[in-house]
Motif scaffolding. Structure first.
Motif, mmCIF file in Angstrom:
data_model
loop_
_atom_site.group_PDB
_atom_site.id
_atom_site.type_symbol
_atom_site.label_atom_id
_atom_site.label_comp_id
_atom_site.label_asym_id
_atom_site.label_seq_id
_atom_site.Cartn_x
_atom_site.Cartn_y
_atom_site.Cartn_z
ATOM 1 N N GLY A 1 0.794 -1.230 0.000
ATOM 2 C CA GLY A 1 0.000 0.000 0.000
ATOM 3 C C GLY A 1 0.822 1.275 0.000
ATOM 4 N N ASP A 2 2.131 1.170 0.225
ATOM 5 C CA ASP A 2 2.979 2.372 0.226
ATOM 6 C C ASP A 2 3.137 2.917 -1.197
ATOM 7 N N ILE A 3 3.258 4.218 -1.275
ATOM 8 C CA ILE A 3 3.508 4.917 -2.536
ATOM 9 C C ILE A 3 4.950 5.412 -2.494
ATOM 10 N N GLY A 4 5.654 5.284 -3.603
ATOM 11 C CA GLY A 4 7.037 5.737 -3.658
ATOM 12 C C GLY A 4 7.303 6.631 -4.845
ATOM 13 N N TRP A 5 8.242 7.548 -4.674
ATOM 14 C CA TRP A 5 8.707 8.405 -5.756
ATOM 15 C C TRP A 5 10.120 8.830 -5.407
ATOM 16 N N ASP A 6 10.852 9.314 -6.380
ATOM 17 C CA ASP A 6 12.278 9.605 -6.209
ATOM 18 C C ASP A 6 12.573 10.539 -5.043
ATOM 19 N N TYR A 7 11.886 11.653 -4.953
ATOM 20 C CA TYR A 7 12.223 12.661 -3.945
ATOM 21 C C TYR A 7 11.985 12.193 -2.518
ATOM 22 N N TYR B 1 7.644 -9.523 -3.143
ATOM 23 C CA TYR B 1 7.563 -8.066 -3.281
ATOM 24 C C TYR B 1 7.046 -7.793 -4.690
ATOM 25 N N ALA B 2 5.960 -7.065 -4.796
ATOM 26 C CA ALA B 2 5.400 -6.727 -6.105
ATOM 27 C C ALA B 2 4.946 -5.279 -6.071
ATOM 28 N N CYS B 3 5.244 -4.562 -7.136
ATOM 29 C CA CYS B 3 4.799 -3.168 -7.202
ATOM 30 C C CYS B 3 4.416 -2.834 -8.637
ATOM 31 N N VAL C 1 -3.359 10.429 -7.495
ATOM 32 C CA VAL C 1 -3.977 9.506 -8.459
ATOM 33 C C VAL C 1 -3.490 8.081 -8.178
ATOM 34 N N MET C 2 -2.188 7.922 -7.956
ATOM 35 C CA MET C 2 -1.643 6.598 -7.626
ATOM 36 C C MET C 2 -2.262 6.086 -6.332
ATOM 37 N N ARG C 3 -2.406 6.970 -5.361
ATOM 38 C CA ARG C 3 -2.983 6.576 -4.070
ATOM 39 C C ARG C 3 -4.422 6.077 -4.249
ATOM 40 N N ARG C 4 -5.177 6.693 -5.151
ATOM 41 C CA ARG C 4 -6.559 6.267 -5.395
ATOM 42 C C ARG C 4 -6.626 4.986 -6.225
ATOM 43 N N LEU C 5 -5.710 4.823 -7.166
ATOM 44 C CA LEU C 5 -5.731 3.647 -8.035
ATOM 45 C C LEU C 5 -5.153 2.396 -7.374
ATOM 46 N N LEU C 6 -4.191 2.578 -6.498
ATOM 47 C CA LEU C 6 -3.462 1.442 -5.944
ATOM 48 C C LEU C 6 -4.354 0.368 -5.314
ATOM 49 N N LEU D 1 19.473 5.081 -16.755
ATOM 50 C CA LEU D 1 18.169 5.647 -17.082
ATOM 51 C C LEU D 1 18.275 6.708 -18.175
ATOM 52 N N ALA D 2 19.336 7.491 -18.151
ATOM 53 C CA ALA D 2 19.514 8.543 -19.163
ATOM 54 C C ALA D 2 19.571 7.954 -20.566
ATOM 55 N N ARG D 3 20.199 6.796 -20.723
ATOM 56 C CA ARG D 3 20.272 6.147 -22.044
ATOM 57 C C ARG D 3 18.893 5.769 -22.557
ATOM 58 N N MET D 4 17.954 5.548 -21.646
ATOM 59 C CA MET D 4 16.583 5.177 -22.038
ATOM 60 C C MET D 4 15.642 6.379 -22.003
ATOM 61 N N ASP D 5 16.205 7.563 -21.814
ATOM 62 C CA ASP D 5 15.417 8.789 -21.699
ATOM 63 C C ASP D 5 14.406 8.700 -20.548
ATOM 64 N N LEU D 6 14.840 8.116 -19.427
ATOM 65 C CA LEU D 6 14.015 8.026 -18.231
ATOM 66 C C LEU D 6 14.733 8.719 -17.077
ATOM 67 N N ARG D 7 13.954 9.184 -16.109
ATOM 68 C CA ARG D 7 14.563 9.848 -14.958
ATOM 69 C C ARG D 7 13.802 9.555 -13.660
ATOM 70 N N TYR D 8 12.494 9.709 -13.686
ATOM 71 C CA TYR D 8 11.699 9.668 -12.463
ATOM 72 C C TYR D 8 10.745 8.474 -12.450
ATOM 73 N N PHE D 9 10.284 8.135 -11.244
ATOM 74 C CA PHE D 9 9.300 7.063 -11.126
ATOM 75 C C PHE D 9 8.266 7.405 -10.071
ATOM 76 N N LEU D 10 7.149 6.724 -10.184
ATOM 77 C CA LEU D 10 6.079 6.753 -9.191
ATOM 78 C C LEU D 10 5.626 5.306 -9.063
ATOM 79 N N SER D 11 5.572 4.798 -7.830
ATOM 80 C CA SER D 11 5.221 3.392 -7.674
ATOM 81 C C SER D 11 4.254 3.198 -6.521
ATOM 82 N N GLY D 12 3.583 2.068 -6.563
ATOM 83 C CA GLY D 12 2.712 1.640 -5.483
ATOM 84 C C GLY D 12 3.009 0.177 -5.195
ATOM 85 N N VAL D 13 3.147 -0.150 -3.913
ATOM 86 C CA VAL D 13 3.487 -1.521 -3.524
ATOM 87 C C VAL D 13 2.206 -2.349 -3.444
ATOM 88 N N LEU D 14 2.163 -3.386 -4.259
ATOM 89 C CA LEU D 14 1.005 -4.281 -4.288
ATOM 90 C C LEU D 14 1.076 -5.304 -3.162
#
Length: 167
Positions: free
Chosen positions: A16-22, A60-62, A81-86, A40-53
């Motif tokens: 149920g925890d929500i995670g993000w970089d900061y 461990y599944a998220c 939005v993640m908190r409501r969808l999780l 991540l830069a090679r894939m043009d990615l930087r940030y994430f938002l996750s929810g632990v299932l």
């Protein structure tokens, strides 16, 4: 995984925890970490938002959304939005896990029937066959007492048909 600073943060999370970089790293830390600055830069990615299932001693599944740097770090509205969808994603994950375990239990039953030397078939409404062991299939191939036709069992002997109909 050893170079992923996110992984140091993730095992401490609970279902149920929500995670993000900061939550665990700032921009300066991202710029210094090879995981962010190189991989991540090679894939043009930087940030994430996750929810632990699910998070327990065995599993461990998220669910995670990855973002390009041009989209910036997630904002509070996106976290909400993640908190409501999780909870809904957790419920879907739980149902899928239960169905998978039930399917495994069903397969165990079928494997047990495969050990029986007698013919066994699981027959449902309309004489549809959902499972038959090899012994039963061999009997059906003889085409003298019973046979398969379009996914159903058909009894060729009147006595066998009457016994089945009586059940």
């Amino acid at each position: 995984m050893a170079d992923n600073p996110r992984w140091l943060f993730m095992p401490r999370q609970r279902s149920g925890d929500i995670g993000w970089d900061y939550k665990f790293i700032d921009e300066a830390g991202m710029n210094e970490a090879p995981f962010y600055a190189e991989l991540l830069a090679r894939m043009d990615l930087r940030y994430f938002l996750s929810g632990v299932l699910l998070a327990n001693a065995q599993h461990y599944a998220c669910i995670s959304v990855q973002r390009a740097s041009r989209h910036g770090h997630v904002q509070q509205r996106e976290i909400e939005v993640m908190r409501r969808l999780l909870p809904h994603v957790q419920q879907a994950f739980d149902v899928a896990s239960r169905l998978q375990r039930a399917d495994g239990a069903s397969r165990s039953l079928e494997r047990a029937f495969d050990l029986i030397v007698d013919g066994v078939a699981l027959v449902g409404p309309g004489s549809t066959v959902s499972y038959s062991n090899e012994a039963f299939r061999a009997i059906a191939r003889r085409n003298d007492i019973v046979r398969f036709r379009n996914g159903t069992v058909e009894f060729l002997s009147v006595g066998a048909r009457d016994c089945f109909d009586a059940c």
